[in-house]
Design an enzyme around this catalytic site. Structure first.
Site, PDB file in Angstrom:
ATOM      1  N   ARG A 112       0.817  -1.215   0.000  1.00  0.00           N
ATOM      2  CA  ARG A 112       0.000   0.000   0.000  1.00  0.00           C
ATOM      3  C   ARG A 112       0.852   1.267   0.000  1.00  0.00           C
ATOM      4  NH1 ARG A 112      -1.930   2.895   3.812  1.00  0.00           N
ATOM      5  NH2 ARG A 112      -1.722   1.346   5.448  1.00  0.00           N
ATOM      6  N   TYR A 165     -14.789   9.685 -20.130  1.00  0.00           N
ATOM      7  CA  TYR A 165     -15.176   8.319 -19.772  1.00  0.00           C
ATOM      8  C   TYR A 165     -16.291   8.417 -18.724  1.00  0.00           C
ATOM      9  CZ  TYR A 165     -14.910   3.740 -17.591  1.00  0.00           C
ATOM     10  OH  TYR A 165     -15.223   2.516 -17.074  1.00  0.00           O
ATOM     11  N   ASP A 175      -6.320  11.936 -19.472  1.00  0.00           N
ATOM     12  CA  ASP A 175      -6.548  10.493 -19.512  1.00  0.00           C
ATOM     13  C   ASP A 175      -6.067  10.043 -20.896  1.00  0.00           C
ATOM     14  OD1 ASP A 175      -7.586   7.930 -19.826  1.00  0.00           O
ATOM     15  OD2 ASP A 175      -9.381   8.367 -18.632  1.00  0.00           O
ATOM     16  N   LYS A 231      -6.867  -1.448 -20.098  1.00  0.00           N
ATOM     17  CA  LYS A 231      -7.118  -1.426 -21.546  1.00  0.00           C
ATOM     18  C   LYS A 231      -5.848  -1.789 -22.318  1.00  0.00           C
ATOM     19  CE  LYS A 231     -11.015  -0.063 -19.882  1.00  0.00           C
ATOM     20  NZ  LYS A 231     -11.403   1.325 -19.720  1.00  0.00           N
TER      21      LYS A 231
HETATM   22  C1  PLP Z   1     -11.944   2.094 -18.746  1.00  0.00           C
HETATM   23  C2  PLP Z   1     -11.560   3.498 -18.667  1.00  0.00           C
HETATM   24  C3  PLP Z   1     -11.376   4.141 -17.431  1.00  0.00           C
HETATM   25  C4  PLP Z   1     -11.626   3.442 -16.101  1.00  0.00           C
HETATM   26  O1  PLP Z   1     -10.708   2.419 -15.913  1.00  0.00           O
HETATM   27  P1  PLP Z   1     -10.980   1.141 -14.956  1.00  0.00           P
HETATM   28  O2  PLP Z   1      -9.736   0.359 -15.082  1.00  0.00           O
HETATM   29  O3  PLP Z   1     -12.200   0.457 -15.473  1.00  0.00           O
HETATM   30  O4  PLP Z   1     -11.211   1.684 -13.583  1.00  0.00           O
HETATM   31  C5  PLP Z   1     -10.973   5.456 -17.428  1.00  0.00           C
HETATM   32  N1  PLP Z   1     -10.766   6.125 -18.583  1.00  0.00           N
HETATM   33  C6  PLP Z   1     -10.948   5.550 -19.784  1.00  0.00           C
HETATM   34  C7  PLP Z   1     -10.722   6.345 -21.030  1.00  0.00           C
HETATM   35  C8  PLP Z   1     -11.346   4.220 -19.877  1.00  0.00           C
HETATM   36  O5  PLP Z   1     -11.529   3.657 -21.070  1.00  0.00           O
END
Ligand code: PLP
Length: 384
Positions: free
Chosen positions: A51, A105, A175, A200
């Site tokens: 952590r 998102y 992001d 992803k």
């Molecule tokens: C999936 C996604 C998230 C969230 O991610 P998790 O791993 O599901 O918490 C945030 N931003 C984008 C662009 C995403 O595709």
């Protein structure tokens, strides 16, 4: 990896950056350190604890991601949302104002609109590049963008946003999940913080959830205490999987860029398709911006059928592609945003942001590009 004379290219960094070398055995992969307790004092003079975001598996992934995003340091989280929420709680306080791109998102949007505001942070949503300037207030502290966006693949001019923020002493967060560090390095364009859903493309095999934050050492030092308090770290086994996935990131993205570009061009010529959203197409409204700031146009695209009533049936006709949520894995996935990611919005809200029932989103995989096109061809033909 020993120090090299010349700076290394992304494909090499994917394989080698951050690699942990086990001196006792010479093993060329990182051992999985499952310990939740470490003897002290130890040679590194550190209190290792998962952590605390400082165990060898966590640091190996963080160092690889920092190298790939051209940042100084990184933190690896248990999900993309853990990374995003920790960053925003760490960098904002009650009374601050922050400007967010509107087509975020869904999870990020709901967090900002319903939770961040509960903690006294004022928020505004930008619908255009001009809004990032127009919405600024004396108490604005941060601008948050997502480029390319999901599912319409709109792109924000990152250098322009970074310059605007720097002139006023504001932080910028992006992001970068959809672009990946192979296609886009926002820190090099002046953005302060990069966040990822590593679930992803970074992991790429649709088999774990993870997140990451990459920035300067100074900003990571500011975020780390909040990360430790919020406790959203990634465990050793998942770190190992993510490190392994990252080794093939450049290869996968190269193929996904090529497959998506080919599929976008093919779909655009198909008589049943009304429009294709892919930043690599010259017709895309943000093609010029994308061409300036991205090395590749990515593996995501979306398209609208001429006949919205056919969208549901088409999803059921794919033989290779799967109708499934999420994105960025090796397999081609197709979804209906109006029925999934944007289902909580009202029909009017969806219409305003351009999510029509006829819209389908494709996360293009690493299969053979011709096989993917053949699958779309048979699915669309079966329709007429
Ligand atoms: C999936 C996604 C998230 C969230 O991610 P998790 O791993 O599901 O918490 C945030 N931003 C984008 C662009 C995403 O595709």
């Amino acid at each position: 990896m020993k120090n090299t004379d010349k700076p290394l290219k992304p494909a090499t960094l994917c394989v080698h950056a951050g690699a942990y070398r086990d001196e006792a055995t010479g093993a060329i992969t990182t051992p999985i350190f499952t310990a939740s307790s470490y003897a002290y004092p130890n040679p590194a003079d550190q209190n290792f604890y998962q952590r605390y975001f400082n165990t060898p598996n966590q640091r190996a992934v963080a160092a690889k991601l920092a190298a790939l995003e051209q940042g100084e340091d990184a933190l690896v989280f248990g999900s993309g949302m853990a990374a995003i929420t920790t960053v925003l709680f760490a960098l904002l306080k009650p009374g601050d104002h922050a400007v967010f791109q509107e087509d975020l998102y869904g999870g990020s949007y709901h967090f900002v609109a319903s939770e961040l505001t509960r903690f006294g942070v004022e928020v505004a949503f930008a619908r255009s590049q001009g809004d990032f300037t127009a919405l600024l207030r004396p108490n604005t502290r941060l601008i948050y963008v997502e480029s390319p966006s999901n599912p319409l693949l709109r792109c924000v001019d990152l250098a322009a946003v970074a310059a605007l923020a720097k002139a006023r002493g504001l932080l910028t967060v992006i992001d970068n999940t959809v672009a990946t560090p192979i296609n886009q390095n926002p820190l090099a364009l002046g953005i302060s913080v990069v966040v990822h859903s590593a679930t992803k493309y970074l992991n790429g095999h649709s088999d774990l959830n993870a997140g990451a934050v990459i920035a300067s050492r100074e900003i990571i030092t500011r975020i780390r205490p909040f990360a430790v308090n919020h406790g959203g770290m990634l465990d050793a086994h998942a770190c190992y999987m993510l490190e392994r996935g990252l080794k093939t990131l450049a290869l996968r993205i190269e193929r996904q860029n090529a497959n998506a570009g080919k599929l976008a061009g093919w779909l655009q010529k198909h008589p049943a398709i009304a429009r294709v959203n892919y930043p690599g197409l010259p017709e895309h409204p943000d093609h010029a911006v994308a061409a300036r700031q991205m090395r590749g146009f990515g593996g995501m695209l979306s398209f609208e059928l001429r006949d919205a009533a056919q969208a549901g049936a088409l999803l059921g006709r794919f033989k290779l592609a799967t109708a499934a949520l999420s994105l960025g894995g090796v397999e081609t996935l197709v979804t209906s945003p109006a029925k999934t990611s944007h289902v909580k919005m009202t029909a009017e809200e969806r219409a305003r942001v351009g999510i029509r029932d006829a819209l389908l989103r494709v996360s293009v995989g690493i299969e053979d590009g011709d096989d993917i096109i053949n699958d779309f061809q048979q699915a669309l033909e079966a329709q007429s």
